[in-house]
Design a protein around this motif. Structure first.
Motif, PDB file in Angstrom:
ATOM      1  N   LEU B  96       6.267   5.204   2.500  1.00  0.00           N
ATOM      2  CA  LEU B  96       6.965   4.489   1.432  1.00  0.00           C
ATOM      3  C   LEU B  96       7.646   5.473   0.486  1.00  0.00           C
ATOM      4  O   LEU B  96       8.212   5.078  -0.520  1.00  0.00           O
ATOM      5  N   SER B 249       2.403   3.536   3.403  1.00  0.00           N
ATOM      6  CA  SER B 249       1.701   4.407   2.458  1.00  0.00           C
ATOM      7  C   SER B 249       2.676   5.182   1.606  1.00  0.00           C
ATOM      8  O   SER B 249       3.754   5.552   2.074  1.00  0.00           O
ATOM      9  N   GLY B 250       2.280   5.430   0.376  1.00  0.00           N
ATOM     10  CA  GLY B 250       3.154   6.184  -0.501  1.00  0.00           C
ATOM     11  C   GLY B 250       2.463   6.586  -1.778  1.00  0.00           C
ATOM     12  O   GLY B 250       1.245   6.442  -1.923  1.00  0.00           O
ATOM     13  N   LEU B 251       3.268   7.084  -2.687  1.00  0.00           N
ATOM     14  CA  LEU B 251       2.757   7.597  -3.942  1.00  0.00           C
ATOM     15  C   LEU B 251       3.571   6.989  -5.083  1.00  0.00           C
ATOM     16  O   LEU B 251       4.800   6.954  -5.023  1.00  0.00           O
TER      17      LEU B 251
END
Lengths: 256, 256
Positions: B96, B249-251
């Motif tokens: 992401l 998934s990401g930050l």
């Protein structure tokens, strides 16, 4: 009689092909209408008459009906006798661009309240301890909340916090305040970043009951480990959002 | 006999409460185990024996069984007679943080192939034309692909592209190449950014069939409008990822 045998075989095949094509077209139309439903693209919340949609999208009336059935199954629209098809979605957008709490994000849509189902210390199991950078077995605060917007269930949140911070949460107004905001108040520093994972999961029977949704309903599952500005991980959450109530929106760039 | 009457009423209530508590604990445990399953936390793909899990997580064996049932329902684990519970998830993480095509993202996991189900020009309906900044009714290229990793269906993608770019896609190797990569080759400029919306949706019967998943299966629905580096929107996609095969998934950062 080869001609007859061919007809015998091709008639059901052709019918199957037509059904498949109609289903494909219905999905295509439903996706376009979904976007309009979710972004307020139908003024007054009323969809145009099926004939108008059929003309506008150059599809058959059957395809329009099929597409509207798909959106109805997602509880985005409803058919009202004598009125037509209207938007009934209570679906809100949660930002993927910035780390925000639910009440912050949905402020303009109404009031977020939290029903605290469980709160108390537990010995951190290895996967919790490791992510919060604590020795396994250290006491952490476990909080389970059912979160609602204007009284409608939005999400079921399972949260683990280190006890030095968590113990100050116990007396706080968790019913009406985001944990994010409380964390910043307690620690006196802003949150930094969070690692997130998003998945689509069919709700198990019990989670569905808690969320007041049908069994097997699609939930947007968010696992989030939030760090303070100084890098310390302080908040591990497992959140089940009702798929029909929350969408996540954001912007991705090709180069970082 | 008030005592008896009380017992009569409280016995089923107490049983219901126990069931509820066990279901809550099972969900809590399942979420922790899910993380380990998805991140390769069980060496060799074998979960510890139920008794060991019960001791490690300080829960009853019934709770462990219930939690494993939840993960089995999500097709993340399977119970093999004489072996125990093993990881069977074929679930991959899609980033992401950066705008990437599927083949780019999953390169290390195997080969992405695309079955082109439909490809051809269509008159752009208003919601497509508006987002691609074209007059309504302008011909655009419509492409429908079933995307697979190592032969397993991952997603069903509905794509709209402006025809000046799209017409060059028609002769390209769409079976084996991401549209993103082809767009950059054709236009000679890198992609810039994309606006995305993620939702969890129960698959309709037809989409589930195409994805070879059970009816009602949870899909991660991604709507994505991708722009070239110069800002021109060139690629509108509606993607249904199988929920059991893809996670995002990401930050996220607190301040932008």
């Amino acid at each position: 009689m080869p001609a007859e045998r061919t007809r015998e075989h091709t008639a059901p095949l052709a019918a199957a092909r037509r059904r498949r094509l109609r289903a494909d077209r219905a999905r295509q139309l439903a996706d376009l209408l979904r976007h309009l439903v979710l972004t307020g693209g139908f003024p007054g919340g009323a969809l145009p008459h099926e004939d108008i949609l059929a003309a506008e999208y150059e599809v058959s009336r059957n395809t329009v009906r099929h597409a509207l059935d798909l959106l109805r199954a997602e509880q985005l629209v409803e058919r009202l006798p004598g009125v037509g098809t209207v938007v009934v979605a209570e679906k809100y957008s949660h930002g993927l661009d910035r780390l925000m709490g639910l009440a912050e994000t949905l402020r303009e849509h109404g009031r977020v309240t939290n029903e605290v189902r469980t709160m108390g210390p537990v010995a951190a199991p290895a996967p919790v301890a490791e992510r919060l950078r604590l020795p396994t077995g250290t006491d952490v605060l476990y909080v389970e909340r059912l979160r609602k917007l204007n009284g409608l269930p939005l999400s079921l949140d399972l949260t683990y916090l280190p006890l030095d911070i968590g113990s100050e949460l116990i007396g706080a107004d968790l019913e009406n305040t985001d944990v994010f905001r409380l964390l910043e108040q307690i620690t006196g520093q802003p949150l930094g970043h969070a690692e997130i994972t998003l998945e689509a999961v069919n709700a198990d029977a019990h989670s569905a009951t808690v969320l007041q949704a049908p069994r097997g309903t699609a939930v947007l599952m968010l696992e989030r480990l939030t760090h303070l500005c100084d890098g310390r991980p302080v908040d591990l959450e497992f959140i089940r959002f009702r798929g029909d109530r929350i969408a996540m929106s954001g912007l991705l760039r090709r180069s970082l």
